[in-house]
Scaffold this active site. Structure first.
Site, PDB file in Angstrom:
ATOM      1  N   ARG A   1       0.841  -1.258   0.351  1.00 59.92           N
ATOM      2  CA  ARG A   1      -0.218   0.101  -0.400  1.00 59.92           C
ATOM      3  C   ARG A   1       1.083   1.637  -0.152  1.00 59.92           C
ATOM      4  NH1 ARG A   1      -4.112  -0.082   4.727  1.00 59.92           N
ATOM      5  NH2 ARG A   1      -5.341   1.835   3.310  1.00 59.92           N
TER       6      ARG A   1
ATOM      7  N   ASP B   1      -2.225   8.155   3.742  1.00 56.90           N
ATOM      8  CA  ASP B   1      -1.893   8.086   2.188  1.00 56.90           C
ATOM      9  C   ASP B   1      -1.176   9.570   2.392  1.00 56.90           C
ATOM     10  OD1 ASP B   1      -3.534  10.354   1.435  1.00 56.90           O
ATOM     11  OD2 ASP B   1      -5.281   9.307   0.655  1.00 56.90           O
TER      12      ASP B   1
ATOM     13  N   HIS C   1      -6.256   7.951  11.668  1.00 51.61           N
ATOM     14  CA  HIS C   1      -6.456   7.367  11.887  1.00 51.61           C
ATOM     15  C   HIS C   1      -4.745   6.375  11.176  1.00 51.61           C
ATOM     16  CE1 HIS C   1     -11.356   6.064  10.601  1.00 51.61           C
ATOM     17  NE2 HIS C   1     -10.885   6.643  11.205  1.00 51.61           N
TER      18      HIS C   1
ATOM     19  N   CYS D   1      11.547  -4.508  17.996  1.00 50.18           N
ATOM     20  CA  CYS D   1      11.368  -2.875  18.331  1.00 50.18           C
ATOM     21  C   CYS D   1      12.881  -3.609  19.170  1.00 50.18           C
ATOM     22  CB  CYS D   1      10.578  -3.576  19.775  1.00 50.18           C
ATOM     23  SG  CYS D   1      11.128  -1.858  20.558  1.00 50.18           S
TER      24      CYS D   1
ATOM     25  N   CYS E   1      12.803  -3.810  23.365  1.00 49.09           N
ATOM     26  CA  CYS E   1      12.191  -5.208  24.279  1.00 49.09           C
ATOM     27  C   CYS E   1      11.761  -6.378  22.717  1.00 49.09           C
ATOM     28  CB  CYS E   1      10.542  -5.384  24.337  1.00 49.09           C
ATOM     29  SG  CYS E   1       9.661  -4.967  23.072  1.00 49.09           S
TER      30      CYS E   1
ATOM     31  N   GLY F   1     -16.116  13.108   1.589  1.00 43.36           N
ATOM     32  CA  GLY F   1     -15.889  11.505   0.858  1.00 43.36           C
ATOM     33  C   GLY F   1     -15.381  10.791   2.458  1.00 43.36           C
ATOM     34  N   THR F   2     -16.637  10.882   3.076  1.00 43.18           N
ATOM     35  CA  THR F   2     -16.206   9.890   3.985  1.00 43.18           C
ATOM     36  C   THR F   2     -17.719   9.523   4.339  1.00 43.18           C
ATOM     37  OG1 THR F   2     -15.921   8.847   6.199  1.00 43.18           O
ATOM     38  CG2 THR F   2     -15.829  11.646   5.886  1.00 43.18           C
ATOM     39  N   SER F   3     -17.960   8.215   5.022  1.00 43.43           N
ATOM     40  CA  SER F   3     -19.403   7.577   5.158  1.00 43.43           C
ATOM     41  C   SER F   3     -19.824   8.141   6.727  1.00 43.43           C
ATOM     42  CB  SER F   3     -19.364   6.313   4.709  1.00 43.43           C
ATOM     43  OG  SER F   3     -18.954   5.223   5.597  1.00 43.43           O
TER      44      SER F   3
ATOM     45  N   ASN G   1     -21.379  14.494  -0.159  1.00 37.87           N
ATOM     46  CA  ASN G   1     -21.057  13.260  -0.291  1.00 37.87           C
ATOM     47  C   ASN G   1     -21.403  12.537  -1.134  1.00 37.87           C
ATOM     48  OD1 ASN G   1     -18.872  11.509   1.363  1.00 37.87           O
ATOM     49  ND2 ASN G   1     -20.106  12.590   2.817  1.00 37.87           N
TER      50      ASN G   1
END
Length: 276
Positions: free
Chosen positions: A78, A113, A128, A169, A172, A211-213, A237
């Protein structure tokens, strides 16, 4: 009765001393013109799924713990797709709007993105997470950039043993994980700026939803906060969505069924006129 329009809302908001912030909440539809698939649209990747897994199974922390190499391979695939995409007119106009509005402008995005940032947006909340960074899956260290030595992948390419060594990591030894919000996780302030975004919403005079639901929790909370404190919500939208239901019977709302790229130039023109 005065007809509610984008112009009447913007003029009213900019006249206020308080709650005069203009906030844009964006989702995958903003980036579709750059060639990046949406998530929950009729052809979205979370609707179509993958060859082997339902997205709600694949896009989880639980799945990552069992299959870290597979998730990292898909993450870097991606990333390659995002790097090859270019910011489109939507991203560019939002940068112009930030220049016009200054401190009154806020941009909250669900997109990972990086196109808003590449276009030049600065007052940006990536709720997000993003595809640039990683953090320890055991939550023991700070968020850091994904090392440049880990190359973006074609869909059939695996990550190498040398790359895997960079994905452990240093404190750890646990796997590092992408700095993203997965389906089985909750929003927080450190990664997702939850409380900062809700504070912005409280002081927002008008929220443009682009552009978002609204299928996830925090975007809906943001819209509810705007309405609760007397602000307007403008839903732009192509299809009815979760915001549509929220705005039923609300006075402080405007619903527009059109593409963002058709409406954002009008918003910019209105704001330029109102700020001079």
């Amino acid at each position: 009765m005065e007809k509610i329009t984008i112009q009447s809302i913007v003029e009213k908001v900019l006249q206020k001393e308080y709650r005069n912030k203009i906030t844009f909440l964006t989702g995958a539809g903003i980036s579709s013109a750059s060639g990046i698939p949406t998530y929950r649209g009729s052809d979205g990747i979370w609707i179509k799924g993958t060859k082997f897994h339902k997205p709600e199974e694949f896009g989880t922390f639980e799945y990552f713990l069992k299959n870290p190499e597979e998730v990292w391979q898909f993450t870097m695939f991606r990333k390659k797709m995002f790097l090859e995409a270019k910011p489109n007119k939507n991203h560019e106009i939002l940068v112009e709007l930030e220049k016009e509005l200054g401190e009154r402008f806020h941009l909250i995005t669900q997109n990972i993105d990086n196109l808003h940032r590449r276009a030049g947006s600065e007052n940006l909340f990536e709720i997000h997470g993003n595809n640039r960074e990683m953090k320890c899956s055991n939550d023991c260290k700070e968020i850091i950039p994904i090392p440049k030595v880990i190359s973006p992948k074609n869909l059939e390419e695996d990550i190498t043993s040398q790359e895997i060594a960079q994905l452990k990591c240093k404190t750890c030894g646990s796997w590092m994980r992408p700095n993203l919000l997965w389906f089985d996780e909750y929003y927080n302030e450190k990664t997702h700026k939850k409380y900062s975004a809700l504070k912005v919403a409280k002081n927002t005079g008008v929220l443009f939803v682009l552009g978002t639901s609204g299928a996830t929790n925090l975007p809906m909370q943001i819209a509810r906060n705007v309405l609760k404190y007397g602000g307007f919500v403008i839903d732009i939208n192509l299809e009815n969505n979760h915001f549509t239901k929220l705005l039923e019977n609300k006075k402080n709302k405007l619903i527009i069924r059109d593409k963002s790229e058709n409406i954002l130039p009008e918003i910019l023109k209105i704001i330029k006129k109102a700020t001079y």
